[in-house]
Design a protein around this motif. Structure first.
Motif, PDB file in Angstrom:
ATOM      1  N   ASN A  57       1.096  -1.218  -0.107  1.00  0.00           N
ATOM      2  CA  ASN A  57      -0.105  -0.118   0.130  1.00  0.00           C
ATOM      3  C   ASN A  57       0.717   1.371  -0.009  1.00  0.00           C
ATOM      4  O   ASN A  57       0.634   2.372   0.815  1.00  0.00           O
ATOM      5  CB  ASN A  57      -0.844  -0.023   1.107  1.00  0.00           C
ATOM      6  CG  ASN A  57      -2.085   1.151   0.967  1.00  0.00           C
ATOM      7  OD1 ASN A  57      -2.465   1.460  -0.070  1.00  0.00           O
ATOM      8  ND2 ASN A  57      -2.819   1.362   2.145  1.00  0.00           N
ATOM      9  N   THR A  58       2.023   1.166  -0.784  1.00  0.00           N
ATOM     10  CA  THR A  58       2.897   2.612  -0.902  1.00  0.00           C
ATOM     11  C   THR A  58       2.763   2.930  -2.307  1.00  0.00           C
ATOM     12  O   THR A  58       3.176   1.732  -3.205  1.00  0.00           O
ATOM     13  CB  THR A  58       4.040   2.206  -0.319  1.00  0.00           C
ATOM     14  OG1 THR A  58       4.250   1.758   1.025  1.00  0.00           O
ATOM     15  CG2 THR A  58       5.228   3.384  -0.560  1.00  0.00           C
ATOM     16  N   THR A  59       2.614   4.025  -2.610  1.00  0.00           N
ATOM     17  CA  THR A  59       2.698   4.532  -3.963  1.00  0.00           C
ATOM     18  C   THR A  59       4.076   4.374  -4.576  1.00  0.00           C
ATOM     19  O   THR A  59       5.247   4.277  -3.975  1.00  0.00           O
ATOM     20  CB  THR A  59       2.558   6.118  -4.466  1.00  0.00           C
ATOM     21  OG1 THR A  59       3.249   6.758  -3.425  1.00  0.00           O
ATOM     22  CG2 THR A  59       1.016   6.382  -3.880  1.00  0.00           C
ATOM     23  N   LEU A  60       4.299   3.815  -5.858  1.00  0.00           N
ATOM     24  CA  LEU A  60       5.423   3.176  -6.340  1.00  0.00           C
ATOM     25  C   LEU A  60       5.984   4.307  -7.489  1.00  0.00           C
ATOM     26  O   LEU A  60       7.449   4.295  -7.326  1.00  0.00           O
ATOM     27  CB  LEU A  60       4.924   2.083  -7.369  1.00  0.00           C
ATOM     28  CG  LEU A  60       4.599   0.991  -6.281  1.00  0.00           C
ATOM     29  CD1 LEU A  60       4.160  -0.343  -7.367  1.00  0.00           C
ATOM     30  CD2 LEU A  60       5.615   0.459  -5.610  1.00  0.00           C
ATOM     31  N   VAL A  61       5.416   5.246  -8.116  1.00  0.00           N
ATOM     32  CA  VAL A  61       5.958   6.242  -8.792  1.00  0.00           C
ATOM     33  C   VAL A  61       6.183   7.350  -8.067  1.00  0.00           C
ATOM     34  O   VAL A  61       7.349   7.916  -8.133  1.00  0.00           O
ATOM     35  CB  VAL A  61       4.954   6.671 -10.160  1.00  0.00           C
ATOM     36  CG1 VAL A  61       5.740   7.516 -10.917  1.00  0.00           C
ATOM     37  CG2 VAL A  61       4.887   5.088 -10.892  1.00  0.00           C
ATOM     38  N   ASN A  62       5.075   7.836  -7.440  1.00  0.00           N
ATOM     39  CA  ASN A  62       5.409   9.318  -6.409  1.00  0.00           C
ATOM     40  C   ASN A  62       6.019  10.488  -7.046  1.00  0.00           C
ATOM     41  O   ASN A  62       7.031  10.925  -6.487  1.00  0.00           O
ATOM     42  CB  ASN A  62       5.733   8.751  -5.206  1.00  0.00           C
ATOM     43  CG  ASN A  62       5.461   9.848  -4.144  1.00  0.00           C
ATOM     44  OD1 ASN A  62       4.642  10.523  -3.963  1.00  0.00           O
ATOM     45  ND2 ASN A  62       6.299   9.749  -3.100  1.00  0.00           N
ATOM     46  N   ALA A  63       5.561  10.618  -8.356  1.00  0.00           N
ATOM     47  CA  ALA A  63       6.138  11.549  -8.982  1.00  0.00           C
ATOM     48  C   ALA A  63       5.136  12.647  -9.613  1.00  0.00           C
ATOM     49  O   ALA A  63       5.012  12.641 -10.969  1.00  0.00           O
ATOM     50  CB  ALA A  63       7.182  10.891 -10.233  1.00  0.00           C
ATOM     51  N   PRO A  64       4.708  13.556  -8.877  1.00  0.00           N
ATOM     52  CA  PRO A  64       3.822  14.767  -9.265  1.00  0.00           C
ATOM     53  C   PRO A  64       4.544  15.647 -10.534  1.00  0.00           C
ATOM     54  O   PRO A  64       3.480  15.770 -11.454  1.00  0.00           O
ATOM     55  CB  PRO A  64       3.437  15.437  -8.174  1.00  0.00           C
ATOM     56  CG  PRO A  64       4.692  15.203  -7.232  1.00  0.00           C
ATOM     57  CD  PRO A  64       5.103  13.903  -7.573  1.00  0.00           C
ATOM     58  N   TYR A  65       5.580  15.628 -10.838  1.00  0.00           N
ATOM     59  CA  TYR A  65       6.137  16.185 -11.948  1.00  0.00           C
ATOM     60  C   TYR A  65       6.092  15.667 -13.036  1.00  0.00           C
ATOM     61  O   TYR A  65       6.236  16.132 -14.051  1.00  0.00           O
ATOM     62  CB  TYR A  65       7.724  16.781 -11.575  1.00  0.00           C
ATOM     63  CG  TYR A  65       8.499  15.360 -11.207  1.00  0.00           C
ATOM     64  CD1 TYR A  65       9.031  14.762 -12.477  1.00  0.00           C
ATOM     65  CD2 TYR A  65       8.774  15.167 -10.122  1.00  0.00           C
ATOM     66  CE1 TYR A  65       9.751  13.501 -12.044  1.00  0.00           C
ATOM     67  CE2 TYR A  65       9.470  13.689  -9.865  1.00  0.00           C
ATOM     68  CZ  TYR A  65       9.938  13.116 -10.881  1.00  0.00           C
ATOM     69  OH  TYR A  65      10.768  11.831 -10.621  1.00  0.00           O
TER      70      TYR A  65
END
Length: 98
Positions: A57-65
């Motif tokens: 349950n942890t985001t894998l990409v987590n790259a809002p840019y």
């Protein structure tokens, strides 16, 4: 409100998946290294992340840019353990969270 889409996986140590998800051409790689599962993603053939350790349950990409709309997570349906390839698509599921 977020929507979830399950990405079909196989019970194999390494796999490459190609799919258009929410109109986005994605290349997903799942790899086992030292007994742990790792996630890589390309969007339009551009690497967004490579060999991210998969945790429950942890985001894998987590790259809002990035130009990726949404993110990916793995859920343990029987607890909170990190995935093992032998349980893909049964105990552990890969989800797109849009």
């Amino acid at each position: 409100m977020a929507t979830y889409l399950q990405i079909a996986t196989q019970q194999t140590p390494s796999q490459d998946l190609a799919s258009v998800i929410n109109g986005q051409p994605c290349g997903i790689s799942l790899r086992e290294m030292d007994g742990k599962q790792y996630f890589s993603l390309t969007l339009n053939s551009v690497n967004l992340c490579q060999n991210v350790l998969i945790q429950h349950n942890t985001t894998l990409v987590n790259a809002p840019y990035s130009k990726l709309v949404g993110d990916f997570i793995v859920i343990d349906t029987q607890g909170v353990e990190p995935p093992q390839y032998t349980g893909w698509d049964s105990r552990w599921v890969l989800l797109y969270k849009g």
